[in-house]
Write an enzyme that holds these catalytic residues in place. Structure first.
Site, PDB file in Angstrom:
ATOM      1  CG  HIS A  62      -1.656   1.229   1.495  1.00  0.00           C
ATOM      2  ND1 HIS A  62      -3.007   1.367   1.256  1.00  0.00           N
ATOM      3  CD2 HIS A  62      -1.251   2.420   2.021  1.00  0.00           C
ATOM      4  CE1 HIS A  62      -3.386   2.584   1.599  1.00  0.00           C
ATOM      5  NE2 HIS A  62      -2.343   3.248   2.068  1.00  0.00           N
ATOM      6  CD  GLU A  63       1.979   3.638   3.695  1.00  0.00           C
ATOM      7  OE1 GLU A  63       2.338   4.709   3.163  1.00  0.00           O
ATOM      8  OE2 GLU A  63       0.914   3.545   4.341  1.00  0.00           O
ATOM      9  CG  HIS A 112       0.510   6.164  -0.717  1.00  0.00           C
ATOM     10  ND1 HIS A 112      -0.661   6.610  -1.278  1.00  0.00           N
ATOM     11  CD2 HIS A 112       0.180   5.673   0.510  1.00  0.00           C
ATOM     12  CE1 HIS A 112      -1.663   6.387  -0.440  1.00  0.00           C
ATOM     13  NE2 HIS A 112      -1.179   5.814   0.649  1.00  0.00           N
ATOM     14  CD  GLU A 158      -4.402   6.617   2.602  1.00  0.00           C
ATOM     15  OE1 GLU A 158      -4.174   5.398   2.736  1.00  0.00           O
ATOM     16  OE2 GLU A 158      -3.496   7.476   2.624  1.00  0.00           O
TER      17      GLU A 158
END
Length: 299
Positions: A140-141, A144, A213
């Protein structure tokens, strides 16, 4: 930077629109500074200097505030190993890896571009999640970083910070020092405009933050092929955050827009989704559930 993370045109459009609108606000705000300082050079130096510091040193500021430190593969072999695997899978440069020695279970990515990016996890999240769940959070990070929305959020938050500083200056400095009626009117005008700029930039960054998100959840889960692991991590972290002392949560709330899951203290912290940095947990879990069925993930 082209990676194997699933592209998200919706996120790209939102980043472009948000950047454009904030750019217009920024131009207007510089004009306000020129009127306030009566010097175009001084106004540009103030605004440009503040933007330079936030853009170039955002990673260091975030790490310092969260008590994070860069760690080597020898210091954190499992964490580095997971990020190595994900970066190879995503075909992207490996960011620096950091650990924050705090019990708050969370993670965040920061940095002005993929080459200067940092992915930081807390000792609290490493202690609570198993290997698959942590990999889901890291993916997930990393999404980004790959989508560059970390840099956009860093720049987007700048205008609100600057407007807030100008408002404080006007309230605690300008009004108390200026007794002349005309000067008071000017200071009040500056304060009102600064408040308006802060409010608009606040809402724009919150709207972008909520969408990014969801985009990172989807891209990260598609990369690993295990949406259920990310959903499990979300459930664990959100439940454990509720048991963290309010004082510790309040100290971390300033970084909510960058966190994997928001640090929320108090019952009124998210009365309205309009002001939240993250979509509701139920929405994120529902989206991951749909993705899990689309991918035919085995339970």
């Amino acid at each position: 930077m082209k990676t194997r993370f699933a592209p998200d045109r919706g996120l790209s459009r939102r980043m472009l629109v948000t950047s454009f609108l904030l750019g217009l606000l920024y131009v207007g705000f510089v004009a306000l500074l020129i009127a306030l300082t009566k010097s175009a050079v001084l106004a540009v130096v103030i605004a440009g200097g503040a933007l330079f510091v936030q853009y170039w040193f955002s990673d260091r500021i975030a790490l310092y505030a969260m008590r994070g430190r860069i760690v080597t593969p020898e210091e954190a072999p499992q964490l580095h190993g997971a990020i190595d695997r994900l970066c190879a899978l995503a075909d992207m440069p490996k960011p620096r890896v950091a650990i924050a020695d705090v019990d708050l279970p969370n993670a965040f990515a920061t940095g002005r571009n993929p080459k200067s990016a940092v992915v930081c996890v807390t000792t609290g999240i490493m202690r609570r999640l198993d290997a698959d769940e942590l990999e889901g959070v890291l993916s997930h990070e990393l999404s980004h970083v790959a989508h560059r929305d970390v840099a956009v959020m860093t720049i987007a938050s700048f205008l609100g910070v600057l407007a807030g500083l100008i408002t404080r200056f006007g309230l605690y400095g300008g009004l108390s020092r200026n007794r002349d009626q005309n000067a008071t009117v000017v200071v009040l005008t500056v304060i009102l405009v600064s408040i308006a700029v802060y409010a608009i930039s606040f809402l724009l960054t919150r709207a972008l933050s909520r969408y990014r998100e969801l985009a990172a959840d989807r891209a990260g889960a598609m990369l690993t092929g295990r949406p259920s692991a990310l959903a499990s991590a979300l459930t664990k972290i959100s439940g454990d955050i509720a048991r963290i002392p309010s004082r510790d949560l309040r100290q971390a709330e300033a970084f909510n827009a960058f966190f994997f899951a928001p640090a929320i203290s108090g019952r009124g912290a998210s009365l309205s989704s309009l002001f939240s940095t993250h979509p509701p947990l139920e929405t994120r879990l529902d989206r991951l559930g749909v993705l899990s069925r689309e991918l035919g993930e085995q339970a």
